[in-house]
Each structure stands twice: as structure tokens, then as C-alpha cells.
Design an enzyme around this catalytic site. Structure first.
Site, short mmCIF file in Angstrom:
data_model
loop_
_atom_site.label_atom_id
_atom_site.label_comp_id
_atom_site.label_asym_id
_atom_site.label_seq_id
_atom_site.Cartn_x
_atom_site.Cartn_y
_atom_site.Cartn_z
CG ASP A 179 4.57 1.69 8.49
OD1 ASP A 179 4.94 2.84 8.17
OD2 ASP A 179 4.02 0.93 7.68
CD GLU B 129 6.28 8.15 -2.40
OE1 GLU B 129 5.55 8.12 -3.42
OE2 GLU B 129 6.27 7.26 -1.53
C1 UGA Z 1 3.68 3.54 1.00
C2 UGA Z 1 4.46 4.85 1.06
O1 UGA Z 1 5.63 4.71 1.83
C3 UGA Z 1 3.59 5.89 1.70
O2 UGA Z 1 4.31 7.05 1.91
C4 UGA Z 1 2.43 6.13 0.79
O3 UGA Z 1 1.58 7.07 1.38
C5 UGA Z 1 1.68 4.82 0.59
O4 UGA Z 1 2.56 3.75 0.21
C6 UGA Z 1 0.71 5.00 -0.56
O5 UGA Z 1 1.16 5.01 -1.69
O6 UGA Z 1 -0.49 5.13 -0.31
P1 UGA Z 1 2.76 1.89 2.86
O7 UGA Z 1 3.73 1.30 3.81
O8 UGA Z 1 2.30 1.05 1.75
O9 UGA Z 1 3.38 3.23 2.31
O10 UGA Z 1 1.51 2.54 3.57
P2 UGA Z 1 1.14 2.66 5.11
O11 UGA Z 1 2.31 2.45 5.97
O12 UGA Z 1 -0.07 1.87 5.34
O13 UGA Z 1 0.72 4.21 5.18
C7 UGA Z 1 1.64 5.27 5.06
C8 UGA Z 1 1.45 6.25 6.21
O14 UGA Z 1 0.14 6.80 6.18
C9 UGA Z 1 1.62 5.61 7.58
O15 UGA Z 1 2.32 6.49 8.44
C10 UGA Z 1 0.21 5.40 8.07
O16 UGA Z 1 0.08 5.48 9.48
C11 UGA Z 1 -0.57 6.51 7.38
N1 UGA Z 1 -1.95 6.13 7.01
C12 UGA Z 1 -2.22 4.97 6.37
C13 UGA Z 1 -2.98 7.00 7.31
O17 UGA Z 1 -2.77 8.05 7.90
N2 UGA Z 1 -4.27 6.64 6.96
C14 UGA Z 1 -4.57 5.47 6.33
O18 UGA Z 1 -5.76 5.20 6.06
C15 UGA Z 1 -3.51 4.61 6.04
MN MN Z 2 4.17 1.64 5.73
#
Ligand code: UGA
Ligand code: MN
Length: 329
Positions: free
Chosen positions: A187, A270
Site C-alpha cells: 500500500d 524493522e
Molecule cells: C506498518 C509498517 O510499515 C509495516 O511494515 C509493519 O508490518 C506494520 O506497521 C506493523 O507494525 O504491524 P501499516 O501500514 O500499519 O504498516 O500496516 P499494513 O499496511 O496494514 O500492513 C503491512 C504489510 O503487511 C502490507 O503489505 C499488508 O498487505 C501486509 N499484511 C497486513 C498482511 O500480510 N497481513 C495482515 O493481516 C495485515
Molecule cells: Mn501500510
């Protein structure tokens, strides 16, 4: 007999004379035609060149320019193939926005040469719609799965994308021998320039990320050309308070660290991953984006959409909506 043979000899020599004359006439006509054709081509070439943007003109000059183009294109693709490979690790999961995110990121990556896109779904089975979209986009890819372990799914704050990224790292350990890898969430937003720069990472490179926390960005603080700290709205006791979108790692450097892994620790993914890459001194961190003075990646977030309601088949059977419903994640 003698007379007859003389007549025959005379008439055959006349024939020879006539043939020679015809040949001469034909040659003159042919030469004239050739000259006329050549002049026509020349005038056409000049005309086309004067006409505007077209550089090529007559048949001859067009052939030369085509050859040059083919040569240049071959040279270019040889140069591109010799670039260090880039491995882009993208976690993704099933939700209404999934295909839109994959499409947007995919067409960004389509501009990046010598790239392999590791798309890893947090799912028990791969989503066929994702596979189809990856094939359509045409960026070289590996479509893998890595479901989040059940015990983490129950947590209020889940470690998102960790199982996926570790799957990507395992793929790299098994298959990659050189180049650089980068964690690109599905995203976020990426300026193409960052891919040019991260490709030459020798150990670990870092750069600023926009739209993170209350500070509006997250970045290494640079003093006298080296990292003197980190600027981030949430430090949380982290040694590397950086965003996932703000660093890249050299494959060889990673392979020499067999224990390097991303922990299931929300908020510390990270930091703990970078720590697992140690020993790494702050002076060894390669600073990109003009010594961290530019923003080339953004932590964008897509508005969450509610799940689509099922189609009322009594009303819409036999219409295009039946097919469209199958394309909704
Ligand atoms: C932030 C950080 O940028 C992420 O790298 C980190 O993993 C996350 O917080 C965290 O601390 O958990 P954020 O934008 O809040 O990211 O999270 P998302 O965009 O919802 O998820 C990060 C990535 O993991 C996305 O590529 C999403 O597609 C993937 N994701 C999310 C999954 O594969 N499974 C899930 O249940 C949720
Ligand atoms: Mn995100």
C-alpha cells in the site's frame, strides 16, 4: 550452298547488331529510370526531414537508422541485464483493496529493470485473482503464501506481514546469490529513483520515508555525512526507529548472517530485523536520497472499504454483474 550460308551469316550478324543496339537502348532507359528513382528518393528524404520530427527519410537512411536502433536496444538490454538484481518482497492479504494495491505497485515496478517481485500472501491458499493480475502486469514474479500463525491472529495488535517477509527471506536464502532486497508493502508509494539508488547497496542503505507518525516523516539524522540518530514520532526504545519502507539490504551481506530474521513483534519488526543483521555500525549505513535530504518513498494508507454485499441473483442473473462479482476480493 555458299550463297545460302553467306545469307545466313549476314542475317545473323544483323541480328547480333540489332541485339547490341537493343541492349544499349535498354541500358540507357534503365540507367535513366535508376537516376530518376534515386533523385525521387533523395527529394522525398529531404521533404520528410523538413516536415518535422521524423528523423528518418528515404529508404536507405531509414534502414541505417533502424539498424542503429536495433544496435542501441541490444546494447541497452545487455546493460540492464548486467545490473545487480533487485528483489522486492511484498506482503499482501485478502481484503477489498488487495487487487487495487497490487495493480498500482505492479505498474510502478514495471518501470524497474532486472527486478524480481516476491509477492507473498498471508493466506493458506494463493488467491487466483492475485495470480491472474500478476500475470497481466508482466513484472517477473514469484507468488508465494505464508499464513500468519494462528496464535498471532488473536492479538489486538498483530505483527502484520511478518510471516510473509520471512518467507521472502527464506526464498532469498535458497535462490539468490547477489543483488539487493527491499520490503515494499503493497500500500505504499515509491518514486522510481529510489530503486536506481538502492540497487547498489553494499550492506544496508537508508533514506527518509514521508507520511509516518506525527512528525510527518521518519529519517536518519545526518551530521557530517554519517548517521547521528533517528528522527521518528515514536522511538519506543528502538535502536533503529525506522520505517519498513526506508531501508534496503545487500543479499550477500544478508547471506553471511544465517540467523537474520524478522520477529513477530508488532512495532519492532524493522528494529529487530536490522539488529539481527549486526554487526552493523552506524557509519556503515549507506545514506541515499541525496544524503537523506529528499523523500522518495511514502507510507501511504488506503482507506478501508467495507466488504461487498453478495449479488442478488434473482434480480441480476444473466447480466454482466454475475461475472463482475467474481472479480471482487
Ligand atoms: C506498518 C509498517 O510499515 C509495516 O511494515 C509493519 O508490518 C506494520 O506497521 C506493523 O507494525 O504491524 P501499516 O501500514 O500499519 O504498516 O500496516 P499494513 O499496511 O496494514 O500492513 C503491512 C504489510 O503487511 C502490507 O503489505 C499488508 O498487505 C501486509 N499484511 C497486513 C498482511 O500480510 N497481513 C495482515 O493481516 C495485515
Ligand atoms: Mn501500510
Amino acid at each position: 550452298m555458299g550463297q545460302i550460308s553467306r545469307i545466313l551469316i549476314e542475317s545473323s550478324s544483323d541480328l547480333v547488331k540489332m541485339k547490341t543496339a537493343t541492349k544499349m537502348y535498354l541500358s540507357v532507359i534503365l540507367s535513366t529510370l535508376c537516376i530518376m528513382f534515386y533523385q525521387y528518393q533523395l527529394s522525398r528524404a529531404n521533404f520528410l526531414t523538413l516536415q518535422g520530427n521524423e528523423v528518418s527519410g528515404g529508404i536507405n537512411s531509414m534502414a541505417t537508422i533502424d539498424d542503429q536502433n536495433i544496435c542501441n536496444n541490444l546494447k541497452k538490454s545487455a546493460e540492464l541485464a548486467s545490473l545487480p538484481p533487485l528483489y522486492i518482497i511484498t506482503p499482501t492479504y485478502k481484503r477489498p483493496e488487495q487487487l487495487a494495491e497490487i495493480t498500482r505497485l505492479g505498474y510502478t515496478l514495471k518501470h524497474v529493470p532486472n527486478v524480481l517481485w516476491l509477492v507473498i500472501e498471508d493466506a493458506a491458499v494463493p488467491n487466483g485473482l492475485v495470480t491472474r493480475q500478476l500475470e497481466r502486469i508482466g513484472v517477473p514474479f514469484e507468488h508465494l503464501i505464508a499464513p500468519m500463525p494462528e496464535r498471532f491472529k488473536k492479538r489486538v495488535v498483530k505483527p502484520r506481514g511478518v510471516s510473509n517477509r520471512n518467507r521472502g527471506l527464506a526464498w532469498i536464502r535458497k535462490n539468490a546469490t547477489n543483488g539487493v532486497f527491499y520490503f515494499a508493502d503493497d500500500d505504499n508509494t515509491y518514486d522510481l529513483e529510489i530503486f536506481n539508488q538502492m540497487r547498489y547497496t553494499k550492506k544496508v542503505s537508508m533514506w527518509p520515508v514521508g507520511l509516518v507518525t506525527k512528525f510527518g516523516l521518519s529519517t536518519p539524522i545526518v551530521r557530517n555525512g554519517t548517521v547521528s540518530g533517528f528522527y521518528d514520532g515514536w522511538i519506543g526504545g528502538r535502536r533503529y526507529p525506522v520505517d519498513m519502507a526506508g531501508f534496503a539490504v545487500n543479499v550477500n551481506f544478508f547471506l553471511k548472517r544465517p540467523k537474520a530474521i524478522m520477529p513477530y513483534h508488532a512495532g519492532y519488526e524493522e528494529d529487530k530485523f536490522l539488529r539481527s543483521l549486526g554487526p552493523l555500525n552506524n557509519t556503515e549505513i549507506e545514506l541515499l536520497a541525496s544524503n537523506c535530504t529528499e523523500i522518495l518513498t511514502w507510507h501511504t494508507q488506503t482507506k478501508k472499504n467495507p466488504l461487498a454485499q453478495p449479488l442478488d441473483l434473482r434480480k441480476y442473473n444473466g447480466t454482466n454483474l454475475v461475472n463482475l462479482q467474481k472479480l471482487i476480493v
